[in-house]
Scaffold this motif. Structure first.
Motif, PDB file in Angstrom:
ATOM      1  N   THR A   6       0.792  -1.274   0.049  1.00  0.00           N
ATOM      2  CA  THR A   6       0.087   0.013  -0.107  1.00  0.00           C
ATOM      3  C   THR A   6       0.703   1.307   0.013  1.00  0.00           C
ATOM      4  O   THR A   6       0.210   2.274  -0.202  1.00  0.00           O
ATOM      5  CB  THR A   6      -1.052   0.082   1.217  1.00  0.00           C
ATOM      6  OG1 THR A   6      -0.283  -0.168   2.358  1.00  0.00           O
ATOM      7  CG2 THR A   6      -1.973  -1.211   0.957  1.00  0.00           C
ATOM      8  N   PHE A   9       2.865   3.664  -4.969  1.00  0.00           N
ATOM      9  CA  PHE A   9       1.698   3.988  -5.685  1.00  0.00           C
ATOM     10  C   PHE A   9       2.431   4.129  -7.023  1.00  0.00           C
ATOM     11  O   PHE A   9       3.293   4.502  -7.229  1.00  0.00           O
ATOM     12  CB  PHE A   9       1.411   5.486  -5.287  1.00  0.00           C
ATOM     13  CG  PHE A   9       1.015   5.666  -3.859  1.00  0.00           C
ATOM     14  CD1 PHE A   9      -0.589   5.420  -3.753  1.00  0.00           C
ATOM     15  CD2 PHE A   9       1.600   5.822  -2.711  1.00  0.00           C
ATOM     16  CE1 PHE A   9      -1.369   5.426  -2.397  1.00  0.00           C
ATOM     17  CE2 PHE A   9       0.996   6.013  -1.243  1.00  0.00           C
ATOM     18  CZ  PHE A   9      -0.394   5.716  -1.321  1.00  0.00           C
ATOM     19  N   ASN A  48      -2.466   1.610  -5.903  1.00  0.00           N
ATOM     20  CA  ASN A  48      -1.413   1.301  -5.353  1.00  0.00           C
ATOM     21  C   ASN A  48      -1.065  -0.402  -5.481  1.00  0.00           C
ATOM     22  O   ASN A  48      -2.240  -1.045  -5.921  1.00  0.00           O
ATOM     23  CB  ASN A  48      -1.197   1.642  -3.779  1.00  0.00           C
ATOM     24  CG  ASN A  48      -2.005   0.951  -3.058  1.00  0.00           C
ATOM     25  OD1 ASN A  48      -2.446  -0.041  -2.968  1.00  0.00           O
ATOM     26  ND2 ASN A  48      -2.543   1.957  -2.068  1.00  0.00           N
ATOM     27  N   LYS A  82       4.327   1.594 -13.824  1.00  0.00           N
ATOM     28  CA  LYS A  82       5.102   2.490 -12.959  1.00  0.00           C
ATOM     29  C   LYS A  82       6.501   2.561 -13.522  1.00  0.00           C
ATOM     30  O   LYS A  82       7.012   3.719 -13.357  1.00  0.00           O
ATOM     31  CB  LYS A  82       5.213   1.855 -11.336  1.00  0.00           C
ATOM     32  CG  LYS A  82       5.950   2.560 -10.637  1.00  0.00           C
ATOM     33  CD  LYS A  82       5.660   2.162  -9.259  1.00  0.00           C
ATOM     34  CE  LYS A  82       6.330   3.052  -8.251  1.00  0.00           C
ATOM     35  NZ  LYS A  82       5.953   4.369  -8.166  1.00  0.00           N
TER      36      LYS A  82
END
Length: 140
Positions: A6, A9, A48, A82
């Motif tokens: 978590t 992100f 996330n 990401k």
């Protein structure tokens, strides 16, 4: 200190702090809501790594066919997104009381050669859980 799922992100959460809905003159929010206060017990934030467990794909399935995606494939896709900074902005709304994702949208940025090498953004995959519709979350 180790990083939890978590804590990872898709993009920098502080980017959301720069959004001021009052700057959008053609969009009215009644009652007033904002990115930082989308509703009681709700939080808007970047996707996330832990959102697989919070029902992100189940919520997305209210919009379109998602398929049976195991967690490792979700994590691999997350990592690929990401690894391409300034391209994928998947934003979710979480019901903090229930610990579930109840809405999401994707902003996909595309680098262009036209318009002086400008960028173009497309908003896609906007979905709000049927239990939470009518609260202006999709509009936001």
């Amino acid at each position: 200190m180790t990083e939890t799922q978590t804590d990872v992100f898709l993009y920098e959460p502080s980017l959301l702090d720069k959004i001021n809905l009052a700057d959008w003159p053609k969009t009215e929010f009644q009652p007033a809501v904002s990115v930082t206060t989308p509703g009681e017990g709700l939080k808007m934030r970047p996707l996330n790594r832990g959102d697989y467990q919070k029902g992100f794909l189940s919520n997305l399935a209210q919009l379109t066919a998602v398929g049976d995606i195991p967690e490792n494939e979700f994590q691999d896709a997350f990592d690929r997104m990401k690894a391409t900074p300034n391209t994928y902005y998947v934003t979710v709304i979480e019901d903090l009381n229930k610990g579930v994702v109840i809405g999401s949208a994707t902003l996909l940025m595309e680098q262009k050669f036209i318009h002086n090498c400008g960028k173009r953004g497309r908003i896609e995959d906007v979905v709000v859980s049927d239990e939470y519709r009518g609260k202006q979350l999709g509009k936001m």
